[in-house]
Write an enzyme that holds these catalytic residues in place. Structure first.
Site, PDB file in Angstrom:
ATOM      1  N   VAL A  62       0.849  -1.184   0.000  1.00 55.33           N
ATOM      2  CA  VAL A  62       0.000   0.000   0.000  1.00 55.33           C
ATOM      3  C   VAL A  62       0.888   1.239   0.000  1.00 55.33           C
ATOM      4  CG1 VAL A  62      -1.723   1.311   1.308  1.00 55.33           C
ATOM      5  CG2 VAL A  62      -1.895  -1.181   1.149  1.00 55.33           C
ATOM      6  N   GLU A 152      15.283 -12.054  26.019  1.00 56.37           N
ATOM      7  CA  GLU A 152      15.171 -13.374  25.412  1.00 56.37           C
ATOM      8  C   GLU A 152      16.329 -13.642  24.455  1.00 56.37           C
ATOM      9  OE1 GLU A 152      10.330 -13.916  25.739  1.00 56.37           O
ATOM     10  OE2 GLU A 152      11.182 -13.171  23.872  1.00 56.37           O
ATOM     11  N   ASP A 282      -0.075  -2.414  17.191  1.00 54.41           N
ATOM     12  CA  ASP A 282       1.093  -1.592  17.500  1.00 54.41           C
ATOM     13  C   ASP A 282       1.100  -0.272  16.736  1.00 54.41           C
ATOM     14  OD1 ASP A 282       1.862  -3.679  19.065  1.00 54.41           O
ATOM     15  OD2 ASP A 282       3.467  -4.379  17.758  1.00 54.41           O
ATOM     16  N   ALA A 295       1.162  -8.225  22.041  1.00 57.28           N
ATOM     17  CA  ALA A 295       0.217  -9.014  21.256  1.00 57.28           C
ATOM     18  C   ALA A 295      -1.247  -8.857  21.693  1.00 57.28           C
ATOM     19  CB  ALA A 295       0.616 -10.486  21.306  1.00 57.28           C
ATOM     20  N   GLN A 296      -1.496  -8.903  22.996  1.00 60.17           N
ATOM     21  CA  GLN A 296      -2.889  -8.935  23.442  1.00 60.17           C
ATOM     22  C   GLN A 296      -3.696  -7.689  23.062  1.00 60.17           C
ATOM     23  OE1 GLN A 296      -4.933 -11.251  24.547  1.00 60.17           O
ATOM     24  NE2 GLN A 296      -3.285 -12.674  24.148  1.00 60.17           N
TER      25      GLN A 296
END
Length: 406
Positions: A62, A152, A282, A295-296
């Protein structure tokens, strides 16, 4: 995808646009970057997704939105009309204007990013093992940012150094591989409870990670990082996990752009300047109630936007978005993680790690991906050895490329 699924259930004509033919499960990209998972384990075909829901998918980029004509403009010249539009473009790396950061660091927010990091790490290790005279004989990785992604990645790199290298590269002394974490704030995992922050720091240090808190970077060169206090550190690879922002191109789409280049929306997730356009995940910023970019909120926001479109088509008013916090978690390494639930429950260690694995397997799209991920993670952590790694092409780290160019 969350919004498209909800709208498809209601029988709407839905067109899903993406520049890639796949969706990426970002929380496990660090496993791809360290050779624990294949890229295909964390990606899912959007065409299969669309066919299953009986909606349309178009692989395109786009380039603009015509709000008056209600059309989305694509890079191939095609214009796609809409009654309602949902912007869910996600985020990209935020380098905060630090000189050299964009040019001399790598990130892990896309599938190609993770593969590039993986091939650079193993390419550098191969060079050291081959005793190349273009290298100093060591490999230093700096992870910038002490959030979940940085923690992580640092933990996994430390385990790679401690367990995989001694078996796969017996000629290489693991002490020649250095993992450094740099965080400008006083804590790792800032949104977590103090006890979990302390635990995370202790566990990373135990694994041999050089953690530097209250340390800000002022410049990144191909072979060094410069700190704000004037000191510097020689590096081979810098992985940037210090922050995210919306895509710059959104500003040219006639959208209201706020802090962090995010699209400003009202409480019902409609943009502040167009009641036919929603922004979720986000990429969006609720003006009166900013939410974390995890994510949630994205999953729940996608469903909420779809439900508001259903209400609008039925002549009903929209409802404000109400986010339900389901907790936060981060893995530190094998058999080690931290988990914080909104009720105040805090779990760490093996139990939190099992919870982390179960949740991530559950949220993966597709049974093949779930099974393959379980097999690969089991091989890495439990089965045929914690030393198994998935490798690809050999890439030179920025430092070595700079040496060659000279």
């Amino acid at each position: 995808m969350s919004a498209a699924s909800e709208l498809a259930k209601e029988g709407f004509r839905v067109t899903l646009l993406d520049r890639h033919p796949y969706n990426t499960f970002q929380p496990l990209l660090y496993q791809v970057a360290t050779g624990g998972l294949n890229a295909g384990d964390v990606t899912y075909s959007l065409r299969f997704f669309a066919a299953r829901l009986k909606i349309r998918f178009r692989c395109t980029t786009v380039v603009g939105v015509d709000h008056d004509a209600r059309e989305v403009e694509c890079d191939d010249g095609v214009k796609i009309g809409y009654d309602y539009l949902i912007i869910a473009t996600g985020i990209t790396t935020n380098h905060f204007g630090i000189p050299g950061a964009a040019e001399n660091t790598m990130s892990m927010y896309t599938r190609p990013d993770a593969l590039k990091v993986r091939d650079t790490i193993f390419g550098a290790i191969e060079k050291i093992a081959s005793a190349s005279d273009l290298l100093t004989g060591s490999f230093t990785v700096v992870i910038v940012g002490g959030g979940a992604t940085g923690v992580e990645m640092a933990g996994q790199l430390a385990e790679l150094r401690n367990h995989a290298i001694p078996m796969v590269y017996p000629e290489l002394n693991p002490a020649r591989v250095h993992v450094v974490m740099v965080e400008m704030g006083p804590h790792l995992l800032a949104p977590f409870a103090p006890s979990l922050r302390t635990y995370t720091l202790r566990e990373l240090v135990k694994r041999g990670v050089d953690v530097r808190l209250n340390t800000a970077i002022s410049q990144v060169d191909p072979d060094q990082v410069v700190f704000k206090d004037g000191t510097s550190m020689p590096v081979d690879l810098v992985i940037w996990a210090a922050g995210v922002a919306g895509y710059e191109r959104l500003a040219s789409w006639g959208l209201p752009i706020g802090r962090g280049r995010r699209v400003e929306v009202n409480s019902d997730l409609r943009t502040t300047n167009d009641d036919r356009v929603f922004a979720v995940g986000d990429a969006s910023l609720i003006v009166d109630n900013p939410l974390p970019q995890v994510a949630q909120p994205a999953l729940q926001g996608g469903k909420h936007a779809a439900r508001q479109i259903v209400r609008l088509t039925r002549g009903l008013p929209t409802e404000p978005f109400s986010y339900k916090d389901k907790g936060s978690m981060a893995t530190i390494g094998r058999a080690d993680a931290v988990l914080q639930l909104p009720q105040g429950l805090k779990i760490k260690g093996l139990l939190a790690w099992f919870g982390w694995i179960a949740l991530h397997i559950m949220y993966l799209l597709g049974n093949r991906n779930r099974i393959q991920t379980l097999v690969n993670l089991g091989t890495r952590y439990v089965g045929l050895g914690r030393s198994g790694v998935i490798v690809g092409d050999v890439m030179e780290p920025p430092k070595l490329r700079a040496i060659r160019e000279k």
